[in-house]
Design a protein around this motif. Structure first.
Motif, PDB file in Angstrom:
ATOM      1  N   LEU A  23       1.884   4.880  -3.326  1.00 26.69           N
ATOM      2  CA  LEU A  23       1.792   3.510  -3.812  1.00 26.69           C
ATOM      3  C   LEU A  23       0.749   2.767  -2.991  1.00 26.69           C
ATOM      4  O   LEU A  23       0.836   2.712  -1.753  1.00 26.69           O
ATOM      5  N   THR A  24      -0.260   2.230  -3.692  1.00 27.89           N
ATOM      6  CA  THR A  24      -1.278   1.396  -3.068  1.00 27.89           C
ATOM      7  C   THR A  24      -1.320   0.088  -3.833  1.00 27.89           C
ATOM      8  O   THR A  24      -0.778  -0.019  -4.930  1.00 27.89           O
ATOM      9  N   VAL A  25      -1.972  -0.905  -3.239  1.00 27.49           N
ATOM     10  CA  VAL A  25      -2.054  -2.217  -3.888  1.00 27.49           C
ATOM     11  C   VAL A  25      -3.515  -2.571  -4.113  1.00 27.49           C
ATOM     12  O   VAL A  25      -4.336  -2.483  -3.197  1.00 27.49           O
ATOM     13  N   PRO A  31      -2.172 -11.367 -10.752  1.00 26.58           N
ATOM     14  CA  PRO A  31      -1.524 -11.007  -9.487  1.00 26.58           C
ATOM     15  C   PRO A  31      -1.928  -9.596  -9.044  1.00 26.58           C
ATOM     16  O   PRO A  31      -2.390  -8.786  -9.854  1.00 26.58           O
ATOM     17  N   ALA A  32      -1.739  -9.333  -7.771  1.00 26.49           N
ATOM     18  CA  ALA A  32      -2.031  -8.002  -7.233  1.00 26.49           C
ATOM     19  C   ALA A  32      -1.168  -6.976  -7.967  1.00 26.49           C
ATOM     20  O   ALA A  32      -0.031  -7.257  -8.313  1.00 26.49           O
ATOM     21  N   ARG A  33      -1.724  -5.784  -8.192  1.00 24.18           N
ATOM     22  CA  ARG A  33      -0.996  -4.738  -8.908  1.00 24.18           C
ATOM     23  C   ARG A  33      -0.807  -3.515  -8.025  1.00 24.18           C
ATOM     24  O   ARG A  33      -1.702  -3.134  -7.285  1.00 24.18           O
ATOM     25  N   VAL A  34       0.348  -2.916  -8.159  1.00 23.59           N
ATOM     26  CA  VAL A  34       0.647  -1.685  -7.437  1.00 23.59           C
ATOM     27  C   VAL A  34       0.165  -0.515  -8.283  1.00 23.59           C
ATOM     28  O   VAL A  34       0.421  -0.464  -9.488  1.00 23.59           O
ATOM     29  N   LYS A  35      -0.544   0.407  -7.637  1.00 28.98           N
ATOM     30  CA  LYS A  35      -0.999   1.636  -8.312  1.00 28.98           C
ATOM     31  C   LYS A  35      -0.121   2.771  -7.793  1.00 28.98           C
ATOM     32  O   LYS A  35       0.065   2.923  -6.589  1.00 28.98           O
ATOM     33  N   VAL A  36       0.413   3.574  -8.702  1.00 27.65           N
ATOM     34  CA  VAL A  36       1.283   4.694  -8.352  1.00 27.65           C
ATOM     35  C   VAL A  36       0.671   5.973  -8.907  1.00 27.65           C
ATOM     36  O   VAL A  36       0.355   6.042 -10.101  1.00 27.65           O
ATOM     37  N   VAL A  37       0.491   6.973  -8.016  1.00 28.26           N
ATOM     38  CA  VAL A  37      -0.021   8.267  -8.455  1.00 28.26           C
ATOM     39  C   VAL A  37       0.835   9.369  -7.847  1.00 28.26           C
ATOM     40  O   VAL A  37       1.362   9.239  -6.749  1.00 28.26           O
ATOM     41  N   ALA A  61      -6.840   1.703  -0.872  1.00 26.87           N
ATOM     42  CA  ALA A  61      -6.539   1.969   0.540  1.00 26.87           C
ATOM     43  C   ALA A  61      -7.649   1.456   1.453  1.00 26.87           C
ATOM     44  O   ALA A  61      -7.376   1.019   2.576  1.00 26.87           O
ATOM     45  N   ARG A  62      -8.895   1.492   0.981  1.00 19.45           N
ATOM     46  CA  ARG A  62      -9.986   0.929   1.780  1.00 19.45           C
ATOM     47  C   ARG A  62      -9.815  -0.583   1.931  1.00 19.45           C
ATOM     48  O   ARG A  62     -10.069  -1.137   2.995  1.00 19.45           O
ATOM     49  N   ALA A  63      -9.407  -1.240   0.861  1.00 17.70           N
ATOM     50  CA  ALA A  63      -9.249  -2.696   0.885  1.00 17.70           C
ATOM     51  C   ALA A  63      -7.959  -3.125   1.569  1.00 17.70           C
ATOM     52  O   ALA A  63      -7.894  -4.192   2.184  1.00 17.70           O
ATOM     53  N   ASN A  64      -6.924  -2.298   1.460  1.00 16.65           N
ATOM     54  CA  ASN A  64      -5.610  -2.622   2.044  1.00 16.65           C
ATOM     55  C   ASN A  64      -4.973  -1.307   2.484  1.00 16.65           C
ATOM     56  O   ASN A  64      -4.389  -0.599   1.667  1.00 16.65           O
TER      57      ASN A  64
END
Length: 107
Positions: A23-25, A31-37, A61-64
């Motif tokens: 899970l990354t954001v 609004p900010a979205r969660v990405k799930v892979v 992940a680079r941004a947050n």
């Protein structure tokens, strides 16, 4: 119910799990979205190595660098493993330094 998992215990605990979810954001969206892979992390030098999770996950992940990896239980009623950590990008891969972890299932 939650059971704390220390980073030193991850090699033993991970043996009970298979594929998990990263899970990354995306901090750009509003609004900010969660990405799930779906991922199959390995453990090396105390860090989770996630091979080629995808361009979107790498960019997030680079941004947050705050990420979570979740492994679902292998059987109904079993425990999930949840690990929070900090990700570093290495080319197309991520290396996650675990900060905290828990085995969890609903009470």
């Amino acid at each position: 119910m939650s059971i704390k998992v220390e980073p030193d215990d991850l090699p033993r605990v991970l043996g009970d799990f298979d594929a998990g979810y990263l899970l990354t954001v995306d901090p750009v969206g509003s609004p900010a979205r969660v990405k799930v892979v779906s991922v199959r992390p390995s453990l090396a030098d105390g860090r989770l190595v996630i091979t080629r999770p995808g361009r979107g996950s790498i960019a997030n992940a680079r941004a947050n660098p705050a990420v979570t990896v979740v492994w679902p239980p292998r059987e109904p009623g079993g425990m999930s493993l949840i690990v929070d950590g900090s990700a570093e990008c290495e080319g197309e891969d991520l290396r996650v330094t675990p900060a905290s972890g828990v085995l969890h299932k609903p009470a």
